[in-house]
Design an enzyme around this catalytic site. Structure first.
Site, PDB file in Angstrom:
ATOM      1  N   HIS A 310       0.813  -1.211   0.000  1.00  0.00           N
ATOM      2  CA  HIS A 310       0.000   0.000   0.000  1.00  0.00           C
ATOM      3  C   HIS A 310       0.845   1.259   0.000  1.00  0.00           C
ATOM      4  O   HIS A 310       0.429   2.296  -0.539  1.00  0.00           O
ATOM      5  CB  HIS A 310      -0.916  -0.022   1.242  1.00  0.00           C
ATOM      6  CG  HIS A 310      -1.996   1.017   1.193  1.00  0.00           C
ATOM      7  ND1 HIS A 310      -2.481   1.646   2.326  1.00  0.00           N
ATOM      8  CD2 HIS A 310      -2.673   1.551   0.152  1.00  0.00           C
ATOM      9  CE1 HIS A 310      -3.417   2.520   1.967  1.00  0.00           C
ATOM     10  NE2 HIS A 310      -3.554   2.474   0.654  1.00  0.00           N
ATOM     11  N   GLU A 312       3.800   3.459  -1.305  1.00  0.00           N
ATOM     12  CA  GLU A 312       4.610   3.510  -2.515  1.00  0.00           C
ATOM     13  C   GLU A 312       6.098   3.643  -2.207  1.00  0.00           C
ATOM     14  O   GLU A 312       6.940   3.071  -2.913  1.00  0.00           O
ATOM     15  CB  GLU A 312       4.161   4.670  -3.413  1.00  0.00           C
ATOM     16  CG  GLU A 312       4.262   6.051  -2.769  1.00  0.00           C
ATOM     17  CD  GLU A 312       3.920   7.156  -3.763  1.00  0.00           C
ATOM     18  OE1 GLU A 312       4.063   6.933  -4.960  1.00  0.00           O
ATOM     19  OE2 GLU A 312       3.519   8.243  -3.302  1.00  0.00           O
ATOM     20  N   LYS A 405      -0.360 -13.401  19.395  1.00  0.00           N
ATOM     21  CA  LYS A 405      -1.459 -12.684  20.053  1.00  0.00           C
ATOM     22  C   LYS A 405      -2.825 -13.188  19.599  1.00  0.00           C
ATOM     23  O   LYS A 405      -3.858 -12.794  20.149  1.00  0.00           O
ATOM     24  CB  LYS A 405      -1.323 -11.183  19.800  1.00  0.00           C
ATOM     25  CG  LYS A 405      -0.080 -10.604  20.457  1.00  0.00           C
ATOM     26  CD  LYS A 405       0.176  -9.179  20.026  1.00  0.00           C
ATOM     27  CE  LYS A 405       1.420  -8.635  20.735  1.00  0.00           C
ATOM     28  NZ  LYS A 405       2.659  -9.393  20.425  1.00  0.00           N
ATOM     29  N   VAL A 443       8.993  -9.508  16.801  1.00  0.00           N
ATOM     30  CA  VAL A 443      10.116  -9.515  15.867  1.00  0.00           C
ATOM     31  C   VAL A 443      11.050  -8.359  16.194  1.00  0.00           C
ATOM     32  O   VAL A 443      10.661  -7.192  16.158  1.00  0.00           O
ATOM     33  CB  VAL A 443       9.616  -9.408  14.409  1.00  0.00           C
ATOM     34  CG1 VAL A 443      10.804  -9.413  13.451  1.00  0.00           C
ATOM     35  CG2 VAL A 443       8.673 -10.563  14.098  1.00  0.00           C
ATOM     36  N   VAL A 450       9.543  -2.922  20.145  1.00  0.00           N
ATOM     37  CA  VAL A 450      10.063  -2.188  21.303  1.00  0.00           C
ATOM     38  C   VAL A 450      11.487  -1.691  21.100  1.00  0.00           C
ATOM     39  O   VAL A 450      11.876  -0.675  21.677  1.00  0.00           O
ATOM     40  CB  VAL A 450      10.001  -3.059  22.577  1.00  0.00           C
ATOM     41  CG1 VAL A 450       8.579  -3.359  22.952  1.00  0.00           C
ATOM     42  CG2 VAL A 450      10.809  -4.340  22.416  1.00  0.00           C
ATOM     43  N   GLU A 537      -3.266  -5.671  26.183  1.00  0.00           N
ATOM     44  CA  GLU A 537      -2.016  -6.399  26.387  1.00  0.00           C
ATOM     45  C   GLU A 537      -2.163  -7.480  27.461  1.00  0.00           C
ATOM     46  O   GLU A 537      -2.934  -7.338  28.405  1.00  0.00           O
ATOM     47  CB  GLU A 537      -0.892  -5.446  26.801  1.00  0.00           C
ATOM     48  CG  GLU A 537      -0.330  -4.625  25.673  1.00  0.00           C
ATOM     49  CD  GLU A 537       0.913  -3.871  26.095  1.00  0.00           C
ATOM     50  OE1 GLU A 537       1.822  -3.718  25.253  1.00  0.00           O
ATOM     51  OE2 GLU A 537       0.977  -3.431  27.246  1.00  0.00           O
TER      52      GLU A 537
END
Length: 609
Positions: A310, A312, A405, A443, A450, A537
């Protein structure tokens, strides 16, 4: 000096050495004879010609003598011995006898003079470089006096480009203490680290123990960083071509080195026949995971990789990088929103990909709590559009990037990803296309993770903000995550959820402390502030729910789970409702999501569609 001038100089010097050797041997044996026998003249010519012949054949004049070693000395002995042997044969054939004593002395003088000239040059250039490094180089400590450490020491000392000046070794082998290796003393073990750093005024540390276990490596990195800001590390031994360790392979210590486990290396060789010469499509190709998938897939020489995204600018960047690295592969680009169903069908029909890696998604948990409609449209509707378009185009394998999650979700983001998993698993039962999902932990280094946040907070002087002291997460690197996606595509039978064995979860507060240390600060200087668990969370994440667990690994470090597929009709109703009305409140969308998931959600809602 140019190559031709250098060659001329070496040939001239060697010619003088050859003639000097044989005439000196003659006069040593016959000090009172002033005439030169015919046998000496003929022998000197044969010896001179054979020396240059063997030197040429063995590329002797192409060797860099500033790096001379025992290998070069062996070469000198071989060439001299071969030349003497040829001279012996000539004397025997022409004169019928051998001037034995003269040839033996000639052999010794020849080796001494040739070796002396060349090793003197090495000593001169080495001493000159060492003087320069001693004056301006960074005083460097090498941790590890094994093969890798010795090789690094030699290369650093002989490299014009390196600004490092190795002054000491540290090694836990007590037998090496106080011994000198490559002119550098082994000063002690790791318990002597602080003393050695102060004694030699160390400015730089290289950790050169590539086979070290991760836990011990973490301890050494932390200890070294507490005394010296500049710490580098030699890569894992499996990342180094056998025996070819170069100074260029030394790298800075990164947060990945403190993961607390060995990096997972998957067997990507088994997937080459799935990709080579074929068309692959990657959605979200400009993102952290999507772009790395493109890089790794490119190594297997597909015919083309369709870069769909999405944004560019991100697509432009990955296209430019891949074209520069893999000019033989085609990289068509498509600026498309996965929410655009008509366009997704059009793109799939246009390229007819064999494998689709679906990495396009919204993943930021607190942001999606505030914008659940965006999460539904991108993560659920976008996945549905992409999956259905893949089915219609006859794609062989569809791999969806999911998240841990999605297990017992408490967040909107997790709920939308679990529903997306249900959609592709349901479609797998109806389609010839194999639909699978891959669940990740967090990741490292990806956008919105984080690590970039912590680095920015450290740059500003702190404090680092952590939600809760007991918050733990599974972590993996971007390359690990991408390899898992590719491996899943090769292993897919259809309907599976693949999960990587990521070892033990890591405390976020420990990650913050390690990053502070890696940045050269102390915890007191930067500080850590706890600001409370954010909406959606959990303190800990799960990779598989209780009803999904299959204990057996189907591949080293890879597990699969078979989730129950339920409430597909409710999902369709919710999608239709959102598409039709488009004006549901934030709370209503949340309620719809968690009602659909029912008992599989940790946020049950009493809501009827």
């Amino acid at each position: 000096m140019s190559y031709n001038k250098r060659l001329t100089a070496l040939i001239t010097i060697d010619s003088v050495i050859v003639l000097l050797s044989i005439y000196m041997s003659h006069f040593f044996l016959n000090p009172y004879v002033t005439d030169v026998d015919t046998i000496i003249i003929v022998s000197s010519l044969i010896l001179l010609g054979s020396h240059h012949l063997f030197s040429y054949k063995l590329n002797f004049y192409k060797r860099a003598w500033r790096y001379a070693s025992l290998e070069e000395l062996a070469g000198i002995i071989l060439i001299v011995s071969a030349s003497i042997l040829l001279t012996v044969v000539t004397q025997l054939l022409v004169f019928g006898n051998i001037y034995e004593r003269a040839l033996m002395i000639t052999w010794m003088l020849h080796i001494i003079f040739m070796g002396g000239v060349r090793f003197s040059w090495r000593y001169y250039t080495g001493a000159k470089l060492l003087k320069k490094k001693t004056a301006s180089g960074k005083r460097t400590l090498i941790i590890g006096a094994g093969a890798a450490g010795r090789m690094i020491a030699r290369q650093v000392k002989s490299s014009d480009e390196s600004e490092l000046h190795p002054v000491a070794f540290i090694d836990d082998d007590r037998l090496l203490k106080h011994l000198s290796i490559s002119g550098i003393t082994v000063e002690g073990s790791m318990k002597d680290l602080e003393f050695v750093i102060q004694k030699y005024q160390i400015e730089h540390i290289i950790i050169a123990i590539p086979s070290l276990k991760q836990k011990r490596l973490n301890e050494i990195i932390t200890q070294a960083k507490s005394f010296c800001e500049d710490v580098q590390i030699l890569p894992k031994i499996e990342d180094v071509v056998l025996g070819k360790i170069s100074i260029n392979l030394i790298r800075d210590v990164s947060i990945e080195d403190l993961l607390g486990r060995e990096p997972v290396q998957l067997d990507v060789d088994s997937i080459s026949d799935k990709i080579e010469g074929r068309t692959i499509l990657v959605t979200g190709a400009g993102g952290s995971i999507g772009s790395e998938i493109c890089r790794q897939v490119s190594q297997f020489n597909p015919m083309r990789i369709v870069l769909l995204g999405h944004g560019e600018f991100s697509i432009y960047n990955i296209e430019k990088e891949l074209i520069g690295t893999y000019p033989h592969i085609s990289f068509p680009t498509e600026i498309v929103d996965v929410q655009d169903k008509e366009k997704m069908f059009e793109v799939m029909q246009k390229y007819k990909p064999v494998i689709v890696y679906h990495a396009a998604a919204h993943k930021h948990v607190p942001l999606m709590e505030r914008n659940p409609e965006a999460a539904v449209k991108n993560n659920i509707i976008g996945t549905k559009n992409t999956a259905e378009a893949s089915d219609a185009a006859g794609v062989e394998t569809f791999v969806m990037v999911s998240t841990d999650k999605a297990v017992n979700p408490t967040s909107v983001m997790g709920a939308t990803k679990r529903i997306a998993e249900i959609i592709v698993q349901d479609l797998d039962q109806k389609s010839k296309t194999k639909f699978v999902a891959v669940r990740f932990g967090n990741v490292l280094g990806s956008r919105g993770s984080v690590i970039p946040l912590f680095k920015e907070q450290i740059r500003k002087g702190g404090p680092i903000t952590v939600t809760h002291p007991d918050m733990v997460r599974y972590f993996m690197t971007i390359p690990e995550a991408s390899r898992l996606v590719i491996q899943a595509g090769a292993l897919a039978w259809g309907g599976e959820i693949f999960v990587l064995d990521m070892g033990e979860p890591v405390k976020i507060v420990d990650l913050a402390k390690n990053l502070i240390t890696l940045s050269g600060f102390s915890e007191e200087e930067i500080g850590i502030k706890f600001n409370g668990v954010r909406p959606g969370e959990k303190l800990f994440e799960e990779l598989l729910g209780e009803n999904e667990v299959h204990d057996k690994q189907i591949f080293p470090k890879i597990y699969i789970g078979k989730s129950e597929i339920n409430n597909v009709d409710d999902i369709t109703k919710m999608i239709n409702k959102i598409e039709r009305l488009g004006n549901l409140t934030v709370q209503e969308i949340r309620e719809e999501l968690f009602y659909i998931l029912g008992e599989h959600s940790s946020r049950k809602k009493e809501k009827v569609l």
